[in-house]
Design a protein around this motif. Sequence first.
Motif, short mmCIF file in Angstrom:
data_model
loop_
_atom_site.label_atom_id
_atom_site.label_comp_id
_atom_site.label_asym_id
_atom_site.label_seq_id
_atom_site.Cartn_x
_atom_site.Cartn_y
_atom_site.Cartn_z
N THR A 125 33.18 52.03 35.81
CA THR A 125 33.39 50.48 36.65
C THR A 125 34.61 50.40 37.29
OG1 THR A 125 33.92 49.07 34.63
CG2 THR A 125 31.53 49.58 35.29
N TYR A 126 34.52 50.16 38.52
CA TYR A 126 35.94 50.01 39.60
C TYR A 126 36.21 48.63 40.06
CZ TYR A 126 36.10 55.13 40.21
OH TYR A 126 36.34 56.59 39.99
N ASP A 127 37.41 48.21 39.86
CA ASP A 127 38.11 47.19 40.55
C ASP A 127 38.93 47.54 41.62
OD1 ASP A 127 39.35 44.96 41.27
OD2 ASP A 127 40.17 44.25 39.15
N VAL A 128 38.23 47.89 42.78
CA VAL A 128 39.20 48.49 43.77
C VAL A 128 40.31 47.64 44.45
CG1 VAL A 128 37.21 49.99 44.44
CG2 VAL A 128 37.60 47.76 45.67
N LEU A 129 40.14 46.44 44.18
CA LEU A 129 41.23 45.58 44.54
C LEU A 129 42.54 45.57 43.94
CD1 LEU A 129 42.17 43.04 46.47
CD2 LEU A 129 41.33 41.31 44.71
N ASN A 130 42.38 45.84 42.44
CA ASN A 130 43.52 45.81 41.41
C ASN A 130 43.80 47.61 41.09
OD1 ASN A 130 44.31 42.95 41.51
ND2 ASN A 130 42.14 42.83 40.65
N GLN A 131 42.92 48.26 41.59
CA GLN A 131 43.15 50.00 41.29
C GLN A 131 42.89 49.82 39.90
OE1 GLN A 131 46.04 51.37 44.04
NE2 GLN A 131 46.44 53.23 42.63
N GLN A 132 41.91 49.31 39.30
CA GLN A 132 41.66 49.36 37.92
C GLN A 132 40.13 50.22 37.82
OE1 GLN A 132 43.96 48.45 35.31
NE2 GLN A 132 45.19 48.28 37.06
N VAL A 133 40.13 50.86 36.59
CA VAL A 133 38.80 51.30 36.32
C VAL A 133 38.53 51.23 34.85
CG1 VAL A 133 39.46 53.54 36.24
CG2 VAL A 133 37.13 53.19 36.60
N VAL A 134 37.33 50.96 34.43
CA VAL A 134 36.98 51.01 32.81
C VAL A 134 35.97 52.20 32.65
CG1 VAL A 134 36.09 49.85 30.89
CG2 VAL A 134 37.41 48.70 32.54
N SER A 135 36.40 53.03 31.64
CA SER A 135 35.42 54.00 31.39
C SER A 135 34.55 53.61 30.32
CB SER A 135 36.20 55.55 31.02
OG SER A 135 36.66 56.05 32.27
N HIS A 136 33.31 53.72 30.56
CA HIS A 136 32.15 53.55 29.48
C HIS A 136 31.47 54.93 28.75
CE1 HIS A 136 32.41 49.05 31.08
NE2 HIS A 136 32.75 49.72 32.17
N HIS A 137 31.69 55.06 27.30
CA HIS A 137 31.33 56.19 26.93
C HIS A 137 30.08 55.73 26.10
CE1 HIS A 137 34.64 58.19 28.56
NE2 HIS A 137 35.23 57.41 28.01
N PHE A 138 28.71 55.96 26.25
CA PHE A 138 27.49 55.58 25.54
C PHE A 138 27.02 56.87 24.68
CE2 PHE A 138 27.60 52.63 28.81
CZ PHE A 138 27.26 51.52 28.36
N HIS A 139 27.22 56.85 23.44
CA HIS A 139 26.61 58.00 22.53
C HIS A 139 25.20 57.67 21.74
CE1 HIS A 139 30.56 60.39 23.01
NE2 HIS A 139 30.99 58.95 23.02
N PHE A 140 24.57 58.63 22.07
CA PHE A 140 23.02 58.15 21.42
C PHE A 140 22.70 59.29 20.22
CE2 PHE A 140 22.88 57.17 25.92
CZ PHE A 140 22.59 55.81 25.75
N ASP A 141 22.03 58.89 19.27
CA ASP A 141 21.87 59.81 18.26
C ASP A 141 20.63 60.48 18.53
OD1 ASP A 141 21.29 61.34 15.83
OD2 ASP A 141 21.35 59.80 14.53
#
Length: 254
Positions: free
Chosen positions: A176-192
């Motif tokens: 997910t990007y915040d292009v105004l502040n040049q930030q990104v959060v990586s989300h890692h979903f692991h399923f069984d």
Amino acid sequence: MRQDENEVFWDDEAAQGYDTVGSGMFAPEVLGPTVDRLTELAEGGPALEFAIGTGRVAIPLRRRDVPVAGIELSRPMVKQLRTKADESEIPVVVGDMTTATAAEPGTYRLVYLVFNTISNLLTQAEQVACFRNAARHLSTGGRFVIELWVPELRRLPPGQTATVWRSEPDYVGLDTYDVLNQQVVSHHFHFDSSDDSREARLFRSPHRYIWPAELDLMAQLAGFELESRHADWQRSDFTADSSSHVSVYRLPGA
């Protein structure tokens, strides 16, 4: 990122589950070319890894007879490293890679920072400080190597803030990007995948993304010159369509 903030993300659970031996970032086709290229760039001299983690790269590099030391902010990650290599084999300073000093600064032939880790520094000032700290540790003519992804903003549809960069039966990765502040959060979903559970384990990590041109300017501020840039460790051409790059910076001198 302060010590307490760092260990929120890189805690004991994350450290114990970090090593995926033989797969992912530990797969031979990923790790082998990385170690080959770093061995070549070290030119027989000592190397220093910023954010050494659990020793994914440092341990096989040391087995190539390259003396390796490290700096790492997360104590749980260092603890996991110590199950595989002791302090005499790979010495590690616990501290921030923007300020911490390893033994004998100014003597290393190579400092390296791989797998997008410079983006864990969440401000431009911290990222510039990282370059300057690398310069302090290198001898004249030494190299600083960075492996980093290229921000995927071209894949971001108008009005949307997220991109899915991997989708598998047991894993989904999205940013997910915040292009105004040049930030990104990586989300890692692991399923069984072994059962029909609808629940997933989620790991999230914040980053500040950097364009290659901005990275080059940071290098110039620290006294480096760009020596080479390739799309991968095998030295494929870097193009406008490349999703990542390996950039080699060198301190001017003999």
